[in-house]
Write an enzyme that holds these catalytic residues in place. Structure first.
Site, mmCIF file in Angstrom:
data_model
loop_
_atom_site.group_PDB
_atom_site.id
_atom_site.type_symbol
_atom_site.label_atom_id
_atom_site.label_comp_id
_atom_site.label_asym_id
_atom_site.label_seq_id
_atom_site.Cartn_x
_atom_site.Cartn_y
_atom_site.Cartn_z
ATOM 1 C CG ASN A 156 -0.287 -0.027 2.521
ATOM 2 O OD1 ASN A 156 0.708 -0.731 2.704
ATOM 3 N ND2 ASN A 156 -0.796 0.720 3.476
ATOM 4 C CB SER A 231 -2.467 -9.119 6.884
ATOM 5 O OG SER A 231 -1.740 -10.343 6.853
ATOM 6 C CD GLU A 252 3.925 -0.459 13.590
ATOM 7 O OE1 GLU A 252 2.678 -0.388 13.656
ATOM 8 O OE2 GLU A 252 4.670 -0.123 14.522
ATOM 9 C CB CYS A 286 -2.326 0.448 8.498
ATOM 10 S SG CYS A 286 -0.885 1.517 8.625
ATOM 11 C CD GLU A 464 8.070 0.392 10.980
ATOM 12 O OE1 GLU A 464 8.978 0.048 10.191
ATOM 13 O OE2 GLU A 464 6.864 0.301 10.705
#
Length: 484
Positions: A156, A231, A252, A286, A464
């Site tokens: 993404n 995911s 993540e 997300c 992050e």
């Protein structure tokens, strides 16, 4: 420099400083026009994955002792080229992933800034010198690179997420094996090409186009640390396998992010914030707002305005002028969105707009941005991540109920509130169970110089981005010394 937009060329894997092409290949398809092949990419197998890990292991023997200036130069050079080519790379990203052209250029720009930021981090001292409680003893606290870092990246954000993983890994003296998403190899190839030419010694960065089922176990076994974005089911497996082997791991994963709209919210700001969060980038973020929690006093007015704004979103080819939302990225994601809407309707949800495929001049994965009203917290649409342009409305009595509903999820990545009340905003920031909180802003949209991450099932391990990235990509060493 190879042409990353020509399907006539077979693009290889970067292993030990060489581009390795293979007989087995796969096509990179434009989701705006499935007849358009963006490029043909070599499929790595076990042999190539192992070779990439071995190359990174060998390169680490010397790269860990590289100077801060050497690491700065590489990252700064890469950032400069990315920014200079942002229009070209943004068009490639939009063609490959389906973001609109402005979104694609914006993501590339962010990647360039990330490399520039971590070039600076390479020069900054990360350590302390202290006096011991024992007379004459000096204590040095230093940070050292972890070793070989395995990066497993999603589709993404096909250039920004590899950038925010690669840049700190390299800045702090690690070597890298990166497995990009199979859906978006072109951006990762372009990024690897830029870094390869920016001055990295062979083996410091290796990029492999392999299936997750092939690369994942080998990377977990052979690398010293794994940074994963993707995911929840896959992330959970990666986490558990890495922990079982005693490896450092950062994951993540998903989100089911709430945005609360209170009675005193500015209507236009709330509508724009929610629309941006829920539907731009085709909902493939997300941090997207998929649960819209609205209090009774403003609910009817807000939902009516949001439905009208959602219906007016211009959908089309991602690179066409004026398009606000491109296609869904793949057939699989399109099917997930369709199924989620059908289930919500079966459970009593009311589709106010959207909920249907769209057709244009070219075959693509087009779906109308969808707003579903009259949902309850226990419905599947409010429990499972759709990762598409689908948002649901939950009506509540007041802020207390809104916070309770917002926290009623296994996830905890991002959350937002729209209100003019400082007290309400402060209460929400304190009580909502999320790693990132937005006030009168979209829940999607974060800065590169501050920590990114969530709570509960959304994240595992250190944060992050920003200065906090040093926690994952380095190991602390404490040394005591008595003068000889």
């Amino acid at each position: 420099m190879a042409d990353t937009q020509s399907p006539a060329t077979t693009f290889g894997n970067l292993i030990n400083g060489e581009w390795v092409t293979l007989d087995k290949t796969f096509n990179d398809i434009n989701p705006s026009d499935t007849n358009d092949v963006v490029g043909v990419y070599s499929t790595a197998g076990e042999t190539e994955v192992k070779a990439a890990i071995d190359a990174a292991r060998t390169a680490f023997e010397t790269w860990q002792y590289s100077t801060p200036q050497q690491r700065f130069d590489v990252l700064d050079n890469a950032g400069t080229e990315i920014l200079a080519r942002k229009a070209e790379l943004g068009a490639l990203l939009s063609r490959e992933e389906g973001k609109t052209l402005p979104e694609g250029i914006g993501e590339v720009t962010r990647a360039g800034h990330i490399f520039k930021y971590f070039a600076g981090e390479a020069l900054r001292a990360h350590g302390e010198v202290l006096d011991s409680v024992r007379p004459g003893v000096k204590v040095e606290i230093t940070r050292e690179p972890v070793g070989v870092i395995g990066l497993i990246c999603p589709w993404n954000f096909p250039i920004a997420i590899p950038a925010w993983k690669m840049a700190p890994a390299i800045a702090f003296g690690n070597t890298v094996v990166c497995k990009p998403a199979e859906l978006t190899p072109a951006c990762a190839w372009a990024l690897a090409d830029i870094l390869h030419r920016a001055g990295l010694p062979k083996g410091v960065l290796n990029v492999i186009f392999a299936r997750g089922s092939v690369a994942g176990p080998l990377m977990i076994d052979g690398c010293d640390a794994i940074s994963f974005t993707g995911s929840v089911p896959t992330g959970t497996r990666v986490r558990d396998q890495a922990v079982a082997k005693g490896k450092r791991v950062q994951c993540e994963m998903g989100g089911k992010n709430p945005v609360v709209v209170l009675d005193d919210a500015d209507l236009d700001n709330a509508v724009n914030s929610v629309m941006n969060s829920s539907f731009f980038s085709s909902g493939h973020r997300c941090t997207a707002s998929s649960r819209i929690i609205v209090t009774e006093g403003i609910a009817d007015k807000f939902v009516t305005a949001l439905a009208a704004a959602t219906k007016a979103i211009k959908v089309g080819d991602s690179r066409a002028d004026g398009v606000q939302m491109g296609p869904i990225a793949s057939q699989e994601q399109l099917d997930i969105a369709r199924d989620a809407v059908a289930k919500a309707k079966a459970e009593g949800g009311v589709v106010l707009t959207g909920g249907e495929d769209l057709t244009f001049g070219t075959p693509g994965y087009y779906y109308a941005p969808t707003l579903i009203d009259q949902t309850t917290p226990d419905m599947d649409i409010n429990k499972s991540e759709v990762f598409g342009p689908v948002a649901s409305v939950i009506r509540v009595k007041d802020l207390d109920e809104a916070i309770k509903v917002a926290n009623d999820t296994e996830f905890g990545l991002s959350a937002g509130i729209c209100t003019k009340s400082l007290k309400s905003a402060e209460t929400f920031k304190r009580k909502v169970q999320a790693g990132m909180v937005m006030v009168n802003l979209p829940t999607a949209g974060v800065d590169y110089h501050v920590p990114f991450g969530g709570r509960k099932a959304s994240s595992f391990g250190p944060r992050e981005q920003g200065a906090y990235a040093v926690e994952f990509y380095t190991i602390v060493k404490t040394a005591y010394q008595f003068p000889l």
